[in-house]
Write a protein that holds these residues in place. Structure first.
Motif: not given
Length: 477
Positions: A415-438
């Motif tokens: 819980x304390x290792x994640x970024x304090x400034x990257x919002x949930x949408x950015x994480x979710x969107x990047x995960x979707x994009x990377x999944x499609x790319x991979x």
């Protein structure tokens, strides 16, 4: 997720590089052209896999500073050191000599060309060593001290760095990963060569062509047999270390609620896996086996194995009562079984293949040819499930506490290792994009492997033997 996408490719690179080097060495020593042809065939697959592995690995480097910026800030002095060695030493070693091996054929002697692939294979495995050193610190932190002024972990001098590189968790994990990688690569070699051997024999190809595939298949069977035995041994050693260092992970792997002597190994369990082990019903058990795996004792006080509920109480007393220290029980329990169970397919192919091809015989069974192809992805999946088990079974820690260390604060909750400034949408969107790319890269990887597998070996074409001739630089694979 990005680590799992990457790790699908990693074991094949680690295992196939030295095996291709062995094939080329066998040609160099014996002069038998079949080993050069097999080197070229499996060399293509190695190059494709290496290229895609590099592409999928780059993303992780950025994640440490973005999605996991607090983790990078807290552990960067320690975690970054082996990663720097991996990039500056091992990766450049492997990439440089892979390039020389590929493009240098015809412009260097056969001995120098063979040396290049061996140096590349060494670089690949040294790279794995440094990466696993970094990960092993997360599993069992050593060589670190907490700086109260900066609120960060620091290496405890040069001695601390040596501790990181000689971590007993590292030795156990590295040996298990490498032997698993040889099993992955051996299964791929055996699977493809078996399919071609059966196909060649059934369509009436010249006997010498069929026997090239037979010899390649037997090379794979022997690799699978030896590496499979070593996987069991190294897995047993690593498991015992995990029972000492991460008792919650191993208790969850067995859905074992309470600490007990003579603990049984669970084969199958059903029920509610919502992290309450008392709601899980173990319906098939092997008596005393878990205790033996953990302690080398079947019964008695020495065979005691920690349970989930008791370990939770101990960790609440030591680290605070406001955290659930249990990993996801369903994932931990079933990934552990998937990791072990999928190895059966490689074992069957290895033993059946060695029996069927003994005494110069050729395998002609169409069914076994299809089974050989079916067996290829099973060790890939086993390795991936093993990685998921290792990482998710460590939760809720991103740096698990060292139970034998007297140093305070050398641990970190996820819980304390994640970024304090990257919002949930950015994480979710990047995960979707990377999944499609991979997924797209995965399709490219698969289609390239299928294409070059179907091409096989062109026996009418002369093999590209390394020579001292001053030929133009060319990509001969």
């Amino acid at each position: 997720m990005t680590t799992v996408y990457h790790f699908i490719l990693v074991p094949l690179t680690i295992g196939l590089a030295p095996l291709v080097a062995v094939m080329q060495t066998k040609w160099l020593r014996s002069g038998e052209e079949k080993w050069l042809r097999l080197t070229e065939f499996f060399g293509k697959i190695f190059i494709i896999n290496f290229a895609l592995g590099v592409a999928t690995g780059i993303v992780q480097e950025f994640q440490f500073g973005m999605n996991w910026s607090e983790y990078a800030r807290f552990t960067g002095d320690i975690f970054g050191a082996p990663l720097a060695f991996e990039a500056l030493l091992a990766f450049f070693l492997e990439s440089t000599f892979i390039g020389l091996w590929i493009f240098g054929k015809g412009r260097m002697s056969a001995k120098v060309n063979t040396l290049c692939i061996w140096l590349a294979a060494i670089g690949v495995n040294v790279s794995a060593y440094f990466i696993i050193a970094a990960n092993s610190f997360m599993q069992h932190p050593v060589g670190a001290k907490f700086n109260e002024a900066t609120g960060r972990l620091e290496l405890d001098g040069i001695g601390g760095f040596i501790e990181v590189l000689t971590n007993n968790t590292l030795f156990a994990a590295f040996s298990h990963v490498v032997t698993s990688s040889f099993l992955v690569a051996g299964t791929l070699i055996a699977g493809l060569a078996t399919w071609w051997m059966v196909r060649s024999a059934r369509r009436g190809d010249p006997a010498e062509h069929t026997h090239v595939w037979r010899d390649g298949a037997r090379f794979g069977y022997i690799t699978m047999l030896i590496s499979g035995i070593l996987v069991i041994i190294t897995g047993h050693i690593q498991g015992q270390i995990m029972y000492e260092q991460q008792p919650m992970k191993m208790a969850s792997a067995e859905a074992q609620a309470y600490t007990e002597e003579g603990a049984a190994l669970s084969i199958l369990a059903i029920g509610d896996f919502s992290n309450d082990p008392e709601n899980v019903k173990r319906i098939i058990d092997l008596p005393n086996i878990t205790s033996f795996m953990a302690t080398n004792h079947f019964s008695g006080p020495e065979s005691e194995v920690a349970g989930i509920i008791d370990t939770q109480k101990e960790m609440e007393e030591k680290y605070g009562a406001d955290t659930d220290y249990r990993p996801n029980l369903f994932i931990t329990y079933y990934t552990f079984r998937a990791m072990i169970g999928l190895g059966v397919f490689s074992a069957v192919l290895s033993i059946a293949g060695l029996i069927a091809t003994r005494g110069g015989k050729v395998w002609k069974s169409k069914g076994w040819g299809k089974f050989a192809l079916f067996a290829i992805p099973t060790p890939f999946l086993a390795a991936s499930f093993g990685w998921i088990f290792t990482e998710m079974g460590r939760q809720p820690w991103v740096v698990a506490p060292n139970p034998t260390s007297e140093v305070d604060r050398v641990y970190m909750l996820t819980d304390y290792g994640v970024s304090q400034v990257v919002d949930t949408f950015s994480v979710f969107a990047s995960l979707v994009i990377f999944t499609l790319l991979y997924a797209a890269l995965g399709v490219v990887w698969y289609r390239l492997l299928v294409r070059y597998t179907k091409e096989g070996i062109d026996f009418e074409k002369k093999a590209h033997a390394p020579s001292d001739e001053n030929q133009p630089l060319s990509f001969v694979y």
